[in-house]
Design a protein around this motif. Sequence first.
Motif, PDB file in Angstrom:
ATOM      1  N   UNK A 188      96.565  89.542 -29.327  1.00 23.82           N
ATOM      2  CA  UNK A 188      95.442  89.848 -28.452  1.00 23.82           C
ATOM      3  C   UNK A 188      95.843  90.810 -27.343  1.00 23.82           C
ATOM      4  N   UNK A 189      97.063  90.679 -26.853  1.00 30.16           N
ATOM      5  CA  UNK A 189      97.489  91.435 -25.683  1.00 30.16           C
ATOM      6  C   UNK A 189      98.130  92.779 -26.008  1.00 30.16           C
ATOM      7  N   UNK A 190      98.787  92.887 -27.160  1.00 28.14           N
ATOM      8  CA  UNK A 190      99.507  94.112 -27.482  1.00 28.14           C
ATOM      9  C   UNK A 190      98.561  95.139 -28.115  1.00 28.14           C
ATOM     10  N   UNK A 191      98.382  96.293 -27.480  1.00 27.01           N
ATOM     11  CA  UNK A 191      97.516  97.328 -28.070  1.00 27.01           C
ATOM     12  C   UNK A 191      98.198  98.017 -29.244  1.00 27.01           C
ATOM     13  N   UNK A 192      97.401  98.476 -30.187  1.00 25.75           N
ATOM     14  CA  UNK A 192      97.916  99.213 -31.338  1.00 25.75           C
ATOM     15  C   UNK A 192      97.223 100.575 -31.382  1.00 25.75           C
ATOM     16  N   UNK A 193      97.879 101.609 -31.913  1.00 31.06           N
ATOM     17  CA  UNK A 193      97.327 102.975 -31.877  1.00 31.06           C
ATOM     18  C   UNK A 193      96.299 103.255 -32.972  1.00 31.06           C
ATOM     19  N   UNK A 194      95.240 102.444 -32.991  1.00 28.39           N
ATOM     20  CA  UNK A 194      94.217 102.599 -34.014  1.00 28.39           C
ATOM     21  C   UNK A 194      92.829 102.608 -33.386  1.00 28.39           C
ATOM     22  N   UNK A 195      91.885 103.161 -34.120  1.00 29.37           N
ATOM     23  CA  UNK A 195      90.478 103.170 -33.729  1.00 29.37           C
ATOM     24  C   UNK A 195      89.642 102.712 -34.918  1.00 29.37           C
ATOM     25  N   UNK A 196      88.389 102.394 -34.636  1.00 32.20           N
ATOM     26  CA  UNK A 196      87.514 101.861 -35.682  1.00 32.20           C
ATOM     27  C   UNK A 196      86.340 102.793 -35.953  1.00 32.20           C
ATOM     28  N   UNK A 197      86.032 102.955 -37.234  1.00 34.27           N
ATOM     29  CA  UNK A 197      84.830 103.658 -37.669  1.00 34.27           C
ATOM     30  C   UNK A 197      83.919 102.650 -38.358  1.00 34.27           C
TER      31      UNK A 197
END
Length: 365
Positions: A23-32
Amino acid sequence: MPRRTATMLASTLMLIALLCAGVLIPVPYSEMSPGPTVNTLGDHDGEPVLQIAGHKTYPADGNLNMTTVRVTSADFRMNLVEAVYGWLAHDSKIVPHDTLYPDGKTEEQSTQENAEEFSQSQESAKVAALKELGVPVKSWVIVSTVVKDSPAQGRLHAGDVIKAVDGTAVKQPSDVAKLVTKHKPGQNVVFTVVPVKEQAAAEKEHKTATRTQDVTITTTTSDDSGAKRAIVGISAGTDHTFPFSIDIKLADVGGPSAGLMFALGIYDKLTPGNLTGGKFVAGTGTIDDNGTVGPIGGIEMKTVGARNKGAQYFLTPADNCAAAAKDTPGGLTLVKVKTIGDALDALKDIRSGDTAELPKCTAKG
């Protein structure tokens, strides 16, 4: 503490830690995900999408829907849990953040770029539709943009009509770069232009602007890696004059991918009868002034959005066919098109019910 209890406790704590990390660690992705789909033959926000004045129009029933993709914002940072959920979901796609926002592009920059592409796609849709109908359209080469702090800044302006470079007539945008790059950096190049104000005044009076002026600009060196081309700091484009008014009213949409469907909607409004025969047809694809249909991004999301809205047929750019066919929504027929002519031929078969010979997309294209 019994060993079994200690093991269960340790496992539970580890699971909690992993969930927290996810939940806390961001990942380098985006959503379409599927975005809105709008009928180009209908209304949007209380007014017709296509508004034509100065030429006879005809009622058009059925659907010729353009489709869109919804994406997460540039500053949204997805966490691992959200990414995994998106990967498992059927109606969304997780992609690297840089795919949507390359080179650190901000959301504002992306929005501006999409708005410019959307505006250009509308112009090309009008030209393609009218050419298909045999209606003449006047076109000329213009200064599309001027780069800040370039030699052209203050000398040329967006909207100036480029008649010639060094006395050689300019017929298409690519001619400008070819003529400029014949020079070495530091040499002068002469542009013969109709200033944008003169052009606007002539258009207002439905006249052809004839007064030109010569503008001399000293070239500089391109920033391209390894290349020492002469440039002046402009990009050239095309502008048109239409014999009657065609307005496309659709807010909060960007990018070039609605070009094909706008062109078909315009064609339908200007011809008797209905292109779809009352069928629900959706689609996507860029279009150029000659009616050539080009590929777009997010095809899988667009087919899902179209089918959710009720589409039976989906006009698909040929270069997108293989990707779209990998996971076609049930009940949706993917029709391959390369030109506006292909699309019109397919619509003829669709409205007649003779769909056996439709050029359908396959996993091979």
